[in-house]
Design a protein around this motif. Structure first.
Motif, PDB file in Angstrom:
ATOM      1  N   ALA A  97      21.087 -22.875   5.106  1.00 34.16           N
ATOM      2  CA  ALA A  97      19.758 -22.382   4.750  1.00 34.16           C
ATOM      3  C   ALA A  97      19.767 -20.858   4.618  1.00 34.16           C
ATOM      4  CB  ALA A  97      18.727 -22.815   5.797  1.00 34.16           C
ATOM      5  N   LEU A  98      20.646 -20.189   5.376  1.00 38.10           N
ATOM      6  CA  LEU A  98      20.745 -18.735   5.265  1.00 38.10           C
ATOM      7  C   LEU A  98      21.382 -18.329   3.938  1.00 38.10           C
ATOM      8  CD1 LEU A  98      21.826 -17.849   8.920  1.00 38.10           C
ATOM      9  CD2 LEU A  98      19.612 -17.386   7.843  1.00 38.10           C
ATOM     10  N   GLN A  99      22.302 -19.137   3.441  1.00 36.79           N
ATOM     11  CA  GLN A  99      22.867 -18.878   2.119  1.00 36.79           C
ATOM     12  C   GLN A  99      21.796 -19.089   1.050  1.00 36.79           C
ATOM     13  OE1 GLN A  99      26.754 -20.767   1.382  1.00 36.79           O
ATOM     14  NE2 GLN A  99      26.906 -21.167   3.581  1.00 36.79           N
ATOM     15  N   ALA A 100      20.971 -20.119   1.242  1.00 31.35           N
ATOM     16  CA  ALA A 100      19.877 -20.381   0.302  1.00 31.35           C
ATOM     17  C   ALA A 100      18.902 -19.209   0.282  1.00 31.35           C
ATOM     18  CB  ALA A 100      19.155 -21.671   0.696  1.00 31.35           C
ATOM     19  N   ALA A 101      18.626 -18.645   1.450  1.00 37.22           N
ATOM     20  CA  ALA A 101      17.719 -17.492   1.524  1.00 37.22           C
ATOM     21  C   ALA A 101      18.305 -16.296   0.792  1.00 37.22           C
ATOM     22  CB  ALA A 101      17.450 -17.140   2.989  1.00 37.22           C
ATOM     23  N   ASP A 102      19.621 -16.143   0.846  1.00 35.10           N
ATOM     24  CA  ASP A 102      20.280 -15.054   0.123  1.00 35.10           C
ATOM     25  C   ASP A 102      20.107 -15.218  -1.382  1.00 35.10           C
ATOM     26  OD1 ASP A 102      22.323 -12.731   0.152  1.00 35.10           O
ATOM     27  OD2 ASP A 102      23.282 -14.188  -1.165  1.00 35.10           O
ATOM     28  N   VAL A 103      20.180 -16.462  -1.858  1.00 34.46           N
ATOM     29  CA  VAL A 103      19.984 -16.743  -3.285  1.00 34.46           C
ATOM     30  C   VAL A 103      18.563 -16.368  -3.704  1.00 34.46           C
ATOM     31  CG1 VAL A 103      19.920 -18.551  -5.047  1.00 34.46           C
ATOM     32  CG2 VAL A 103      21.728 -18.571  -3.313  1.00 34.46           C
ATOM     33  N   VAL A 104      17.577 -16.767  -2.886  1.00 36.87           N
ATOM     34  CA  VAL A 104      16.176 -16.464  -3.200  1.00 36.87           C
ATOM     35  C   VAL A 104      15.954 -14.956  -3.218  1.00 36.87           C
ATOM     36  CG1 VAL A 104      13.785 -16.687  -2.414  1.00 36.87           C
ATOM     37  CG2 VAL A 104      15.320 -18.651  -2.276  1.00 36.87           C
ATOM     38  N   THR A 105      16.484 -14.263  -2.217  1.00 35.87           N
ATOM     39  CA  THR A 105      16.316 -12.812  -2.137  1.00 35.87           C
ATOM     40  C   THR A 105      16.912 -12.122  -3.353  1.00 35.87           C
ATOM     41  OG1 THR A 105      16.405 -12.920   0.281  1.00 35.87           O
ATOM     42  CG2 THR A 105      16.782 -10.776  -0.725  1.00 35.87           C
ATOM     43  N   TRP A 106      18.079 -12.578  -3.772  1.00 32.40           N
ATOM     44  CA  TRP A 106      18.764 -11.958  -4.913  1.00 32.40           C
ATOM     45  C   TRP A 106      17.942 -12.085  -6.183  1.00 32.40           C
ATOM     46  CZ3 TRP A 106      20.636 -13.220  -9.712  1.00 32.40           C
ATOM     47  CH2 TRP A 106      21.571 -12.346 -10.274  1.00 32.40           C
ATOM     48  N   ILE A 107      17.412 -13.278  -6.459  1.00 36.72           N
ATOM     49  CA  ILE A 107      16.670 -13.479  -7.706  1.00 36.72           C
ATOM     50  C   ILE A 107      15.335 -12.748  -7.677  1.00 36.72           C
ATOM     51  CG2 ILE A 107      15.514 -15.633  -7.053  1.00 36.72           C
ATOM     52  CD1 ILE A 107      17.040 -14.693 -10.499  1.00 36.72           C
ATOM     53  N   VAL A 108      14.747 -12.581  -6.488  1.00 37.10           N
ATOM     54  CA  VAL A 108      13.513 -11.785  -6.381  1.00 37.10           C
ATOM     55  C   VAL A 108      13.796 -10.340  -6.778  1.00 37.10           C
ATOM     56  CG1 VAL A 108      11.844 -10.792  -4.741  1.00 37.10           C
ATOM     57  CG2 VAL A 108      12.365 -13.242  -4.667  1.00 37.10           C
ATOM     58  N   ARG A 109      14.912  -9.798  -6.293  1.00 37.63           N
ATOM     59  CA  ARG A 109      15.277  -8.421  -6.651  1.00 37.63           C
ATOM     60  C   ARG A 109      15.558  -8.288  -8.145  1.00 37.63           C
ATOM     61  NH1 ARG A 109      18.462  -8.405  -1.730  1.00 37.63           N
ATOM     62  NH2 ARG A 109      20.343  -8.785  -2.973  1.00 37.63           N
ATOM     63  N   ARG A 110      16.222  -9.305  -8.712  1.00 34.51           N
ATOM     64  CA  ARG A 110      16.530  -9.254 -10.144  1.00 34.51           C
ATOM     65  C   ARG A 110      15.247  -9.296 -10.979  1.00 34.51           C
ATOM     66  NH1 ARG A 110      20.366  -8.434  -7.937  1.00 34.51           N
ATOM     67  NH2 ARG A 110      19.550  -6.380  -8.401  1.00 34.51           N
ATOM     68  N   ARG A 111      14.280 -10.084 -10.536  1.00 35.54           N
ATOM     69  CA  ARG A 111      13.022 -10.157 -11.292  1.00 35.54           C
ATOM     70  C   ARG A 111      12.284  -8.828 -11.231  1.00 35.54           C
ATOM     71  NH1 ARG A 111       8.244 -14.585 -10.384  1.00 35.54           N
ATOM     72  NH2 ARG A 111       8.081 -13.539  -8.364  1.00 35.54           N
ATOM     73  N   LEU A 112      12.323  -8.179 -10.087  1.00 37.88           N
ATOM     74  CA  LEU A 112      11.683  -6.868  -9.959  1.00 37.88           C
ATOM     75  C   LEU A 112      12.360  -5.850 -10.874  1.00 37.88           C
ATOM     76  CD1 LEU A 112      11.150  -6.692  -6.085  1.00 37.88           C
ATOM     77  CD2 LEU A 112       9.368  -6.874  -7.834  1.00 37.88           C
ATOM     78  N   ALA A 113      13.685  -5.998 -11.023  1.00 43.03           N
ATOM     79  CA  ALA A 113      14.432  -5.090 -11.888  1.00 43.03           C
ATOM     80  C   ALA A 113      14.323  -5.479 -13.359  1.00 43.03           C
ATOM     81  CB  ALA A 113      15.907  -5.069 -11.476  1.00 43.03           C
ATOM     82  N   GLY A 114      13.841  -6.713 -13.620  1.00 43.74           N
ATOM     83  CA  GLY A 114      13.685  -7.173 -14.991  1.00 43.74           C
ATOM     84  C   GLY A 114      14.990  -7.483 -15.677  1.00 43.74           C
ATOM     85  N   HIS A 115      16.009  -7.883 -14.896  1.00 49.43           N
ATOM     86  CA  HIS A 115      17.327  -8.136 -15.492  1.00 49.43           C
ATOM     87  C   HIS A 115      17.941  -9.382 -14.885  1.00 49.43           C
ATOM     88  CE1 HIS A 115      21.291  -7.593 -17.113  1.00 49.43           C
ATOM     89  NE2 HIS A 115      21.821  -7.446 -15.919  1.00 49.43           N
ATOM     90  N   PHE A 116      18.280 -10.363 -15.766  1.00 45.95           N
ATOM     91  CA  PHE A 116      18.938 -11.588 -15.336  1.00 45.95           C
ATOM     92  C   PHE A 116      20.275 -11.699 -16.067  1.00 45.95           C
ATOM     93  CE2 PHE A 116      14.396 -12.351 -14.924  1.00 45.95           C
ATOM     94  CZ  PHE A 116      14.310 -12.783 -13.610  1.00 45.95           C
ATOM     95  N   PRO A 117      21.389 -11.448 -15.386  1.00 44.59           N
ATOM     96  CA  PRO A 117      22.705 -11.519 -16.042  1.00 44.59           C
ATOM     97  C   PRO A 117      22.975 -12.908 -16.619  1.00 44.59           C
ATOM     98  CG  PRO A 117      22.844 -10.499 -13.865  1.00 44.59           C
ATOM     99  CD  PRO A 117      21.487 -11.101 -13.966  1.00 44.59           C
ATOM    100  N   SER A 118      23.860 -12.969 -17.579  1.00 36.51           N
ATOM    101  CA  SER A 118      24.212 -14.224 -18.231  1.00 36.51           C
ATOM    102  C   SER A 118      24.774 -15.216 -17.211  1.00 36.51           C
ATOM    103  CB  SER A 118      25.247 -13.967 -19.333  1.00 36.51           C
ATOM    104  OG  SER A 118      25.671 -15.173 -19.932  1.00 36.51           O
ATOM    105  N   GLY A 119      24.265 -16.434 -17.268  1.00 34.80           N
ATOM    106  CA  GLY A 119      24.724 -17.479 -16.364  1.00 34.80           C
ATOM    107  C   GLY A 119      23.863 -17.628 -15.125  1.00 34.80           C
ATOM    108  N   PHE A 120      22.961 -16.684 -14.907  1.00 39.07           N
ATOM    109  CA  PHE A 120      22.112 -16.710 -13.719  1.00 39.07           C
ATOM    110  C   PHE A 120      20.693 -17.206 -14.026  1.00 39.07           C
ATOM    111  CE2 PHE A 120      25.484 -13.788 -12.809  1.00 39.07           C
ATOM    112  CZ  PHE A 120      25.731 -13.884 -11.454  1.00 39.07           C
ATOM    113  N   GLU A 121      20.425 -17.508 -15.280  1.00 39.81           N
ATOM    114  CA  GLU A 121      19.066 -17.874 -15.703  1.00 39.81           C
ATOM    115  C   GLU A 121      18.447 -19.047 -14.932  1.00 39.81           C
ATOM    116  OE1 GLU A 121      21.166 -15.955 -19.218  1.00 39.81           O
ATOM    117  OE2 GLU A 121      21.643 -17.473 -17.695  1.00 39.81           O
ATOM    118  N   PRO A 122      19.220 -20.078 -14.547  1.00 39.10           N
ATOM    119  CA  PRO A 122      18.602 -21.197 -13.826  1.00 39.10           C
ATOM    120  C   PRO A 122      17.904 -20.783 -12.532  1.00 39.10           C
ATOM    121  CG  PRO A 122      20.758 -21.847 -14.613  1.00 39.10           C
ATOM    122  CD  PRO A 122      20.650 -20.359 -14.846  1.00 39.10           C
ATOM    123  N   LEU A 123      18.319 -19.658 -11.946  1.00 40.39           N
ATOM    124  CA  LEU A 123      17.727 -19.235 -10.671  1.00 40.39           C
ATOM    125  C   LEU A 123      16.248 -18.899 -10.802  1.00 40.39           C
ATOM    126  CD1 LEU A 123      20.627 -17.005  -9.260  1.00 40.39           C
ATOM    127  CD2 LEU A 123      19.985 -19.319  -8.558  1.00 40.39           C
TER     128      LEU A 123
END
Length: 211
Positions: A150-176
Motif C-alpha cells: 500500500a505504501l508503494q501504491a501511495a508513492d504512485v498516487v503522489t507521483w501522478i499528483v505532482r505530474r498533474r500539477l506540473a502539467g506533464h505526463f511522460p510517454s507510457g505514464f498516461e494510464p496513471l
C-alpha cells in the motif's frame, strides 16, 4: 485510504502484477527515470504495467487524498518555527482535512496512518501527532514499503499528483491519470488551518520554555 481488510488484498494483487512483469524490487516511481532500475521498461510495457496498477489501486481504495502545500505560503505561516518541516506541515493538512470529513460524514472509525519507515521526516510526523490532537487520529505507524505494498501504491498516487500539477505526463505514464476518479480528492490549501497549527506549536514551545 483503505479499509483494514483491503491492505491484505491490495498486497496480494500488487505482488501478482510484480511477478507478471518480472519486477522483484519495490515499485518506486523515481526508478522509471533515465537512471532508475526500471529505465529499461519500454513505453508499451509501462502502459500495460500502469494500467494494471491503476486497476488495483482504484479497486481497493476507499479514497485517495492528496494534500499539496505551497512553499512560499508555508514558509510565511511557519516563520520562526523550527519544529515542523514542509513535509510535517503537509501531513498536518491532510490529517486535519480527514478529521473534518470524518465528522461531517459521521464516520465513527478512527484513522490509523501508516507511513514509510525510511522517511527522513519521521520525527516531524510524530511531533505533528502530538500538536494536532485530532479526535479521528488513532495511531501513526511506520512500515517498510517492501512489506506493505500500500505504501508503494501511495508513492504512485503522489507521483501522478505532482505530474498533474506540473502539467506533464511522460510517454507510457498516461494510464496513471485514471487514478483521478470520483473517489480521488485534492485538498485545497487552507491557510487558516496552517495558522492554527502554527499557533498551537508556538503555544507548545512557550509551555516547554516556561517549564
Amino acid at each position: 485510504m483503505l479499509r483494514p481488510r483491503d491492505f491484505f488484498w491490495l498486497d496480494v494483487e500488487w505482488r501478482r502484477v510484480q511477478s507478471k512483469y518480472g519486477i522483484t524490487d519495490s515499485i518506486h516511481m523515481r526508478e522509471f527515470g533515465p537512471h532508475g532500475i526500471f529505465k529499461g521498461i519500454s513505453a508499451d510495457g509501462r502502459l500495460c504495467l500502469f494500467a494494471d496498477l491503476v486497476c488495483i489501486i482504484n479497486e481497493h481504495k476507499r479514497a485517495s487524498v492528496a494534500a499539496t502545500l505551497v512553499t512560499e505560503i508555508c514558509r510565511r505561516v511557519f516563520k520562526g518555527i523550527t519544529k515542523l518541516s514542509m513535509y510535517g506541515a503537509c501531513f498536518a493538512q491532510l490529517a486535519m482535512m480527514n478529521d473534518v470529513e470524518s465528522r461531517l460524514n459521521d464516520h465513527c472509525e478512527l484513522i490509523r496512518y501508516v507511513l514509510d519507515d525510511g522517511n527522513i521526516y519521521k520525527k516531524d510526523i510524530i511531533e505533528a501527532k502530538g500538536i494536532l490532537a485530532l479526535p479521528s487520529l488513532k495511531t501513526i505507524e511506520f512500515c517498510s514499503d517492501t512489506s506493505l505494498c500500500a505504501l508503494q501504491a501511495a508513492d504512485v498516487v503522489t507521483w501522478i499528483v505532482r505530474r498533474r500539477l506540473a502539467g506533464h505526463f511522460p510517454s507510457g505514464f498516461e494510464p496513471l491519470q485514471g487514478l483521478f476518479d470520483k473517489h480521488h480528492l485534492d485538498l485545497d490549501y487552507k491557510e487558516e488551518w496552517m495558522v492554527g497549527v502554527a499557533d498551537s506549536i508556538r503555544k507548545a514551545e512557550g509551555s516547554e520554555t516556561n517549564g
